[in-house]
Enzyme design. Structure first.
Site, PDB file in Angstrom:
ATOM      1  N   HIS A   1      -9.477   1.209   4.898  1.00 18.04           N
ATOM      2  CA  HIS A   1      -8.195   1.386   5.596  1.00 18.04           C
ATOM      3  C   HIS A   1      -8.403   2.325   6.793  1.00 18.04           C
ATOM      4  O   HIS A   1      -9.210   3.243   6.720  1.00 18.04           O
ATOM      5  CB  HIS A   1      -7.149   1.962   4.633  1.00 18.04           C
ATOM      6  CG  HIS A   1      -5.771   1.955   5.213  1.00 18.04           C
ATOM      7  ND1 HIS A   1      -5.351   2.925   6.090  1.00 18.04           N
ATOM      8  CD2 HIS A   1      -4.747   1.088   5.085  1.00 18.04           C
ATOM      9  CE1 HIS A   1      -4.111   2.642   6.469  1.00 18.04           C
ATOM     10  NE2 HIS A   1      -3.717   1.539   5.868  1.00 18.04           N
TER      11      HIS A   1
ATOM     12  N   SER B   1       3.443  -1.873  10.382  1.00 19.06           N
ATOM     13  CA  SER B   1       4.888  -1.887  10.660  1.00 19.06           C
ATOM     14  C   SER B   1       5.572  -3.207  10.316  1.00 19.06           C
ATOM     15  O   SER B   1       6.519  -3.615  10.993  1.00 19.06           O
ATOM     16  CB  SER B   1       5.167  -1.490  12.116  1.00 19.06           C
ATOM     17  OG  SER B   1       4.781  -0.147  12.338  1.00 19.06           O
TER      18      SER B   1
ATOM     19  N   GLY C   1       2.338   2.407  10.718  1.00 19.97           N
ATOM     20  CA  GLY C   1       3.265   3.523  10.540  1.00 19.97           C
ATOM     21  C   GLY C   1       3.964   3.956  11.819  1.00 19.97           C
ATOM     22  O   GLY C   1       4.570   5.022  11.865  1.00 19.97           O
TER      23      GLY C   1
ATOM     24  N   ASN D   1       0.869  -1.179   0.000  1.00 20.05           N
ATOM     25  CA  ASN D   1       0.000   0.000   0.000  1.00 20.05           C
ATOM     26  C   ASN D   1       0.907   1.231   0.000  1.00 20.05           C
ATOM     27  O   ASN D   1       1.487   1.573   1.026  1.00 20.05           O
ATOM     28  CB  ASN D   1      -0.878  -0.047   1.269  1.00 20.05           C
ATOM     29  CG  ASN D   1      -1.691   1.219   1.458  1.00 20.05           C
ATOM     30  OD1 ASN D   1      -1.791   2.055   0.564  1.00 20.05           O
ATOM     31  ND2 ASN D   1      -2.285   1.354   2.640  1.00 20.05           N
TER      32      ASN D   1
ATOM     33  N   LYS E   1       0.153   4.243  -0.291  1.00 19.74           N
ATOM     34  CA  LYS E   1      -0.483   5.440   0.307  1.00 19.74           C
ATOM     35  C   LYS E   1      -0.231   6.665  -0.576  1.00 19.74           C
ATOM     36  O   LYS E   1      -0.099   6.522  -1.785  1.00 19.74           O
ATOM     37  CB  LYS E   1      -0.002   5.647   1.750  1.00 19.74           C
ATOM     38  CG  LYS E   1      -0.159   4.371   2.585  1.00 19.74           C
ATOM     39  CD  LYS E   1       0.011   4.588   4.060  1.00 19.74           C
ATOM     40  CE  LYS E   1      -0.164   3.253   4.774  1.00 19.74           C
ATOM     41  NZ  LYS E   1      -0.049   3.375   6.227  1.00 19.74           N
TER      42      LYS E   1
ATOM     43  N   GLU F   1      -5.276  -4.885  10.652  1.00 16.77           N
ATOM     44  CA  GLU F   1      -4.261  -3.851  10.839  1.00 16.77           C
ATOM     45  C   GLU F   1      -4.552  -3.071  12.115  1.00 16.77           C
ATOM     46  O   GLU F   1      -5.343  -2.113  12.091  1.00 16.77           O
ATOM     47  CB  GLU F   1      -4.283  -2.884   9.647  1.00 16.77           C
ATOM     48  CG  GLU F   1      -3.984  -3.543   8.320  1.00 16.77           C
ATOM     49  CD  GLU F   1      -3.430  -2.531   7.320  1.00 16.77           C
ATOM     50  OE1 GLU F   1      -2.326  -2.761   6.806  1.00 16.77           O
ATOM     51  OE2 GLU F   1      -4.081  -1.499   7.078  1.00 16.77           O
TER      52      GLU F   1
ATOM     53  N   GLU G   1      -6.795   4.723   7.850  1.00 18.73           N
ATOM     54  CA  GLU G   1      -6.625   6.147   7.545  1.00 18.73           C
ATOM     55  C   GLU G   1      -7.889   6.709   6.892  1.00 18.73           C
ATOM     56  O   GLU G   1      -8.249   7.872   7.094  1.00 18.73           O
ATOM     57  CB  GLU G   1      -5.384   6.344   6.649  1.00 18.73           C
ATOM     58  CG  GLU G   1      -4.095   6.166   7.462  1.00 18.73           C
ATOM     59  CD  GLU G   1      -2.936   5.568   6.711  1.00 18.73           C
ATOM     60  OE1 GLU G   1      -2.922   5.585   5.465  1.00 18.73           O
ATOM     61  OE2 GLU G   1      -2.013   5.050   7.380  1.00 18.73           O
TER      62      GLU G   1
HETATM   63  P1  PGA Z   1       2.831   0.406   7.611  1.00 18.56           P
HETATM   64  O1  PGA Z   1       1.348   0.571   6.979  1.00 18.56           O
HETATM   65  O2  PGA Z   1       3.386  -0.882   7.062  1.00 18.56           O
HETATM   66  O3  PGA Z   1       3.590   1.610   7.144  1.00 18.56           O
HETATM   67  O4  PGA Z   1       2.654   0.370   9.083  1.00 18.56           O
HETATM   68  C1  PGA Z   1       0.520  -0.533   6.788  1.00 18.56           C
HETATM   69  C2  PGA Z   1      -0.784  -0.097   6.187  1.00 18.56           C
HETATM   70  O5  PGA Z   1      -1.295   0.957   6.588  1.00 18.56           O
HETATM   71  O6  PGA Z   1      -1.357  -0.778   5.322  1.00 18.56           O
END
Ligand code: PGA
Length: 250
Positions: free
Chosen positions: A91, A209, A169, A5, A7, A163, A93
């Site tokens: 997601h 992460s 993140g 992803n 983003k 997640e 976010e």
């Molecule tokens: P990250 O994000 O690996 O940077 O923690 C994962 C995601 O949001 O899909």
């Protein structure tokens, strides 16, 4: 499944360049599905690069209507024309920053399935919810409402990504035990809502992460079928993750 992803990162030309690197580095990994999800405006250029490779294209979001007065939105038909095969839906976010509700997410999942796109349906609890002991309760609500009204055949096509919001993140990855516990819970819930066959056939990814340093311990867990990767999918580390998957799968 290994899904990157990206983003809101990489301009179309940067995305094209990196996709090209991945096409070369990931050639020959055929024992699992590999998806990358660039920003909408890079999909066309990335498609040109990955079209004859083993890398498939995913989008990061979509709306549930075909066309019309929905300023700023993109429909599944539009995505399909660009070669998109899967779409990340719900997601954290999108839930947190853009106010997406379980009801909206459910409409998007249904529409994606109706259009033949694979929904990568994201769920996960916040740190506060985990600390209050609400993790399973939150996951159950998200799963029940997100998948509401789906029949057995449809739900088998959904990919679920667990997640935990506190792990996205942040560099704080869930331990393999924490992730396995949540995945096992989700699979048992699918068995309860649908049946055991559905529960066993649904792909459940871990996200939050993930790095080459921590991925092995997660991926060897019985209910972890792959990863949805943010930060580590923007660099060569994505290739390292593929190597780890290939080594575990044999
Ligand atoms: P990250 O994000 O690996 O940077 O923690 C994962 C995601 O949001 O899909």
């Amino acid at each position: 499944m290994l899904a990157g992803n990206w983003k809101m990162n990489k301009t179309p030309s940067e995305a094209q360049l990196f996709a090209n690197t991945l096409v070369n580095a990931l050639a020959g990994f055929n024992s699992f599905d590999i998806y990358i999800a660039p920003v909408f405006v890079a999909l066309d250029r990335v498609r040109e690069v990955v079209s004859s490779s083993n890398i498939k294209l995913a989008a990061q979001n979509m709306y549930y209507e075909d066309s019309g007065a929905f300023t700023g939105e993109v429909s599944p038909k539009m995505l399909k024309e660009l070669g998109v095969q899967a779409v990340i839906i719900g997601h954290s976010e999108r839930r947190r920053i853009f106010g997406e509700t379980d009801e909206l997410i459910n409409k998007k999942i249904k529409k994606a399935l109706a259009e033949g796109l694979t929904p990568i349906f994201c769920i996960g609890e916040t740190l506060e919810e985990r600390q209050k002991g609400l993790t399973f309760c939150v996951l159950e609500k998200q799963v029940r409402e997100g998948l509401y009204g789906l029949n057995t055949d449809d739900v088998k096509k959904v990919v679920i990504a667990y997640e935990p919001v506190w792990a996205i993140g942040t560099g704080v990855v869930a331990t393999p035990e924490q992730a396995q516990e949540a995945h096992e819970f989700v699979r048992a819930l699918l068995a309860k809502i649908y049946d055991e066959e559905v529960a066993q056939s649904v792909t459940i990814l871990y996200g939050g992460s993930v790095t080459p340093e921590n991925f092995f311990g997660l991926f060897v867990k019985p209910d972890i079928d792959g990863a949805l990767v943010g930060g580590a999918s923007l660099k060569e580390s994505f290739v390292e993750l593929a190597k780890i998957m290939a080594s575990v799968l044999g």
